[in-house]
Design an enzyme around this catalytic site. Structure first.
Site, PDB file in Angstrom:
ATOM      1  CB  SER A  84      -4.307  -2.332   3.399  1.00 56.11           C
ATOM      2  OG  SER A  84      -3.611  -1.952   2.238  1.00 56.11           O
TER       3      SER A  84
ATOM      4  CG  HIS B 260      -3.297   5.044  -0.498  1.00 59.24           C
ATOM      5  ND1 HIS B 260      -3.362   3.753  -0.955  1.00 59.24           N
ATOM      6  CD2 HIS B 260      -3.936   5.810  -1.419  1.00 59.24           C
ATOM      7  CE1 HIS B 260      -4.028   3.730  -2.104  1.00 59.24           C
ATOM      8  NE2 HIS B 260      -4.391   4.975  -2.413  1.00 59.24           N
TER       9      HIS B 260
ATOM     10  CG  ASP C  74      -2.054   0.954   1.181  1.00 60.75           C
ATOM     11  OD1 ASP C  74      -1.860   2.063   0.650  1.00 60.75           O
ATOM     12  OD2 ASP C  74      -3.142   0.618   1.667  1.00 60.75           O
TER      13      ASP C  74
END
Ligand code: B1M
Length: 215
Positions: free
Chosen positions: A151, A100, A98
């Site tokens: 996630s 972000h 991930d």
């Protein structure tokens, strides 16, 4: 456009030119954190909706994220800080796979400004790296962030890994990110994790949880 609307549009349109001047003007009447929470994050929410419905393409989302990051960097020095220090240590990471990190980095700022030592490992962190850092820095808490539905599954696997290594009792875990729900963390994950696991809806809840878990 009125200032607030203009700032929000800057995030949506990914328009950086003149950003700092607008932020400085906003700072004359509002607190830095309120600008982030009440205006800029509203803009990111619209970006998420446009992207989710296919009305915005990925490169433009990336531009919006970059303007958001620049705005937060500009505002950070104006954010309130406590004089307290050394309240405890958290290892913070975006989980494996991930990328972000805007939310995670906000959590870093809020916790650091409130006396916590934050070891921010960055994005795409495998559980082994998180555990290594936790041990090295004698962390009191592990914080994991992730925005993809995938996630949420990885967070579960990470908790299982902590169980297996017999580390659950040592590390309370705080989880955050848009794909999580309170029920998933506080019921489903709570059931499998042999230590404390809590859900933080936003960075401020992250701070309250740190105070509760460590204080
Ligand atoms: Co992505 N993305 N993205 N993206 N992106 C989402 C998450 C998505 C919901 C958009 C959508 O479809 N509507 C969607 C996920 C769908 C899903 O999983 N079901 C998505 C997708 C699909 C993707 C890609 C797969 C797209 C692609 O490549 N085709 C790809 C994934 C790459 C990867 O990770 N492997 C991708 C890429 C990107 C960009 C790189 C372009 C960019 C990220 C840039 C960056 O972060 N450096 C991006 C962005 C910007 C978004 C949206 C639009 C905005 C995210 C954001 O920054 N929000 C997002 C839409 C959405 O979230 N609804 C989306 C602002 C931020 C402050 O909020 O991180 O939630 P957030 O943090 C909050 C709370 O959650 C909490 O505190 C913060 C507020 O105070 N919090 C914590 C977060 N972590 C915490 C940890 C804590 C405590 C609180 O303690 C540990």
């Amino acid at each position: 456009l009125p200032l607030e609307e203009r700032l929000k549009r800057r995030i949506i349109d990914g328009e950086r030119n003149g950003l700092e001047a607008d932020l400085d003007e906003a700072l004359e009447t509002r607190k830095a954190l309120d600008i982030v929470n009440d205006t800029l994050l509203d803009g990111m929410k619209v970006v998420g909706e446009l992207f989710g419905s296919g009305q915005m393409q990925l490169p433009f989302v990336l531009q919006s994220a970059e303007v958001m990051k620049a705005a937060v960097a500009h505002l950070e020095p104006y954010m309130e800080k406590t004089d307290e220090a050394g309240k405890g240590t958290i290892v913070l990471a975006t989980v494996r796979g991930d990328v972000h990190d805007i939310g995670k980095n906000l959590v870093d700022i809020i916790l650091s400004n409130n006396g916590y030592n934050v070891v921010n490992l960055g994005i795409k962190q495998p559980v082994s790296a998180i555990l290594e850092a936790a041990e090295e820095h004698r962390a009191d808490v592990i914080g994991m962030s992730g925005l993809l539905v995938k996630s949420t599954v990885i967070m579960k696997e990470n908790l299982e890994e902590l169980n297996q290594r017999g580390l659950a009792a040592d590390y309370p875990v705080i989880l955050g990110g848009a794909a999580l729900t309170r029920a998933y963390v506080e019921q489903d994950l709570h059931e499998i994790y042999q230590g404390e696991v809590r859900y933080a809806r936003d960075a401020f809840e992250g701070l309250r949880l740190m105070d509760a878990l460590i204080g």
